[in-house]
Design an enzyme around this catalytic site. Structure first.
Site, PDB file in Angstrom:
ATOM      1  N   GLY A   1       0.742  -1.244   0.000  1.00 21.16           N
ATOM      2  CA  GLY A   1       0.000   0.000   0.000  1.00 21.16           C
ATOM      3  C   GLY A   1       0.771   1.294   0.000  1.00 21.16           C
ATOM      4  O   GLY A   1       0.171   2.367   0.091  1.00 21.16           O
TER       5      GLY A   1
ATOM      6  N   LYS B   1       2.366   2.786  -2.485  1.00 15.87           N
ATOM      7  CA  LYS B   1       2.012   3.556  -3.680  1.00 15.87           C
ATOM      8  C   LYS B   1       0.542   3.963  -3.639  1.00 15.87           C
ATOM      9  O   LYS B   1       0.172   5.037  -4.115  1.00 15.87           O
ATOM     10  CB  LYS B   1       2.339   2.749  -4.931  1.00 15.87           C
ATOM     11  CG  LYS B   1       3.823   2.417  -5.067  1.00 15.87           C
ATOM     12  CD  LYS B   1       4.085   1.525  -6.271  1.00 15.87           C
ATOM     13  CE  LYS B   1       5.558   1.138  -6.358  1.00 15.87           C
ATOM     14  NZ  LYS B   1       5.977   0.294  -5.200  1.00 15.87           N
TER      15      LYS B   1
ATOM     16  N   ASP C   1      -5.948  -6.339  -5.328  1.00 21.70           N
ATOM     17  CA  ASP C   1      -4.945  -7.354  -5.016  1.00 21.70           C
ATOM     18  C   ASP C   1      -5.670  -8.695  -4.906  1.00 21.70           C
ATOM     19  O   ASP C   1      -6.814  -8.750  -4.459  1.00 21.70           O
ATOM     20  CB  ASP C   1      -4.215  -7.029  -3.714  1.00 21.70           C
ATOM     21  CG  ASP C   1      -2.869  -7.726  -3.606  1.00 21.70           C
ATOM     22  OD1 ASP C   1      -1.843  -7.063  -3.865  1.00 21.70           O
ATOM     23  OD2 ASP C   1      -2.842  -8.934  -3.282  1.00 21.70           O
TER      24      ASP C   1
ATOM     25  N   ASP D   1       2.039  -2.264 -10.399  1.00 17.42           N
ATOM     26  CA  ASP D   1       3.286  -2.689  -9.751  1.00 17.42           C
ATOM     27  C   ASP D   1       3.268  -4.216  -9.769  1.00 17.42           C
ATOM     28  O   ASP D   1       2.806  -4.858  -8.827  1.00 17.42           O
ATOM     29  CB  ASP D   1       3.335  -2.141  -8.322  1.00 17.42           C
ATOM     30  CG  ASP D   1       4.649  -2.438  -7.624  1.00 17.42           C
ATOM     31  OD1 ASP D   1       5.534  -3.042  -8.255  1.00 17.42           O
ATOM     32  OD2 ASP D   1       4.782  -2.097  -6.440  1.00 17.42           O
TER      33      ASP D   1
ATOM     34  N   CYS E   1      10.160  -4.038  -9.125  1.00 13.78           N
ATOM     35  CA  CYS E   1      11.385  -3.871  -8.337  1.00 13.78           C
ATOM     36  C   CYS E   1      12.376  -4.961  -8.729  1.00 13.78           C
ATOM     37  O   CYS E   1      12.986  -5.608  -7.879  1.00 13.78           O
ATOM     38  CB  CYS E   1      11.086  -3.904  -6.841  1.00 13.78           C
ATOM     39  SG  CYS E   1      10.199  -5.370  -6.280  1.00 13.78           S
TER      40      CYS E   1
END
Length: 461
Positions: A279, A281, A296, A337, A390
């Site tokens: 959470g 972002k 999610d 993401d 990432c």
């Protein structure tokens, strides 16, 4: 340093292990022993089973060895495990040099008990006698390793002699070979060396502030980075810092904070945060005044997200759904993401080096492409999409976006500009995409940051 020969596992007479023969009280457990046993057990499972450290400390099921431990001891366990993984290659090489015949076969937890001792004696501020004694006690605690208590004692004592004259090891020894080989090919030998060096150092904590970042940098004894994040100088537990309980800020690496800013969320815009948990972002988008739908597939992770946002006094809509099949009215903007190999976080999460496999990258890239296609379909014409991971693997970043544009002519790049990345040209690719690496940066104020990739796209109107 003398090399130590392990005794045969079955030779001569040995005293029988202690056993209770009367109603006498059980010998007390030495202080600190449960924490060392927990560290060895978790290390064995992280490396052997590929489970992330966070699953044991912050997951739905806490490791059985942690039950009953005080918060201070849990923090010690995590510190030992983290340092052990950060320097695992070095530790294994040193232990191999001290064991003439290598580790005895069928010796139970001996290897990980010795790794724990080495991490404490060589890289942590633990008194010699405590580390040595608890190492021996831990070995005696396991019936399979018990015959090697004398061996463990000798190894631990030799480690104390090595500490002040520790031979310099190439940082690359602490990276998995397959990762090092890929990163050398993708980024060159110099960048690889810089990544390896950074991975040996515990990074400072970054936070994202809802209000005036400069004010909070001063209050929290931190440095205001040119990207807008605040980097703390101290190591005070996060919940004890000013402003935490009141929801003025949250923990978020400086690199991780950049993709949401690149989306340029506007007041009242309808924005989807896909794969939203935990959470950070989401909070950035909600702080900008957007109407956020946090999506999610994990209901449990969304509960934690909602709890985090409640502390921050922010409100969003949550939706439990698989992004690939998620259906909704078109959004003004989307942040994706995507699940990834997380290799860009290895500096902060050294378990990544020992839990990921080369085969993970291909399977994750397939999932990412499906998610990207779905995200584009959920955008209104003219809508914006920021895709980020990432990971520092090209298949999950640059190659992923290039493939999307080949198969979907309605997708256009919206190049990221130099001023949006604090003037750091090294963070931009020639296509205008964000690419940071997990190493020490020459940029002023940036000792290092996570490796991240982000691309900003527009759906053709």
């Amino acid at each position: 340093m003398a090399r130590i020969q392990a005794p045969p596992s079955r030779s001569g007479h040995r005293p029988k292990p202690w056993s209770k023969t009367s109603a006498e009280a059980t010998p007390p457990v030495p202080p600190g022993l449960p924490a060392r046993l927990a560290a060895a057990a978790i290390l064995a499972e992280v490396v052997g089973n590929g489970r992330a450290i966070d699953e044991y400390f912050a997951g739905e099921v806490v490791h059985s060895r942690l039950l009953g431990l005080e918060p201070r001891d849990r923090a010690l366990v995590r510190s030992i495990v983290t340092v052990s993984l950060r320097r695992l290659g070095t530790i294994r090489k040193i232990l191999a040099g001290l064991l003439e015949r290598g580790l005895p076969r069928k010796s139970g937890s001996l290897e990980w008990t010795l790794v724990v001792a080495a991490a404490q004696l060589l890289f942590l501020d633990v008194p010699d006698h405590a580390a040595v004694n608890l190492c021996v006690q831990a070995v005696r605690n396991d019936p399979q390793s018990q015959p090697y208590a004398a061996l463990a004692n000798a190894v631990a004592r030799n480690l104390t002699k090595l500490r002040d004259n520790l031979p310099e090891q190439d940082p690359l020894i602490d990276l998995p070979q397959w990762m090092a080989a890929r990163w050398r090919q993708s980024f060159g030998a110099e960048a690889l060396e810089r990544i390896a060096a950074a991975c040996r150092t515990e990074p400072r904590l970054d936070i994202t502030v809802k209000g005036e970042a400069e004010t909070w940098a001063e209050r929290l004894d931190g440095d205001l980075l040119s990207t807008g994040s605040v980097r703390l100088r101290g190591h005070t537990p996060v919940p004890e810092l000013p402003g935490f309980e009141d929801g003025h800020w949250w923990v978020q690496d400086a690199a991780a904070a950049m993709p949401a800013r690149l989306l340029k969320a506007q007041w009242s815009e309808r924005i989807a945060d896909l794969c939203a948990a935990p959470g950070g972002k989401t909070a950035q988008l909600a702080s900008a005044g957007a109407q956020v739908v946090a999506v999610d597939r994990s209901a449990e992770r969304l509960k934690r997200l909602a709890s985090n946002l409640e502390r921050l006094n922010l409100s969003v809509e949550t939706k439990v759904a698989d992004v690939v099949t998620y259906e909704a009215a078109p959004f003004d903007a989307i942040l994706l993401d995507a699940p990834c190999s997380a290799t860009g976080t290895i500096r902060r999460h050294p378990d990544v080096g020992w839990t990921k496999r080369l085969s993970d990258i291909a399977s994750l890239a397939t999932l990412q492409s499906r998610m990207l296609d779905r995200a584009v379909s959920l955008l209104r014409p003219g809508g914006r999409l920021v895709y980020c991971v990432c990971s520092i693997e090209p298949e999950e970043g640059e190659t992923q976006i290039a493939a999307l544009m080949r198969r979907n002519p309605d997708v256009l790049r919206d190049p990221i500009t130099l001023d949006e990345v604090a003037g750091q040209a090294e963070w931009l690719t020639d296509k205008g995409e964000l690419r940071t690496l997990p190493y020490f940066s020459p940029a002023p104020g940036f000792e290092g940051m996570d490796g991240f990739f982000a691309a900003r796209l527009i759906r053709r109107a």
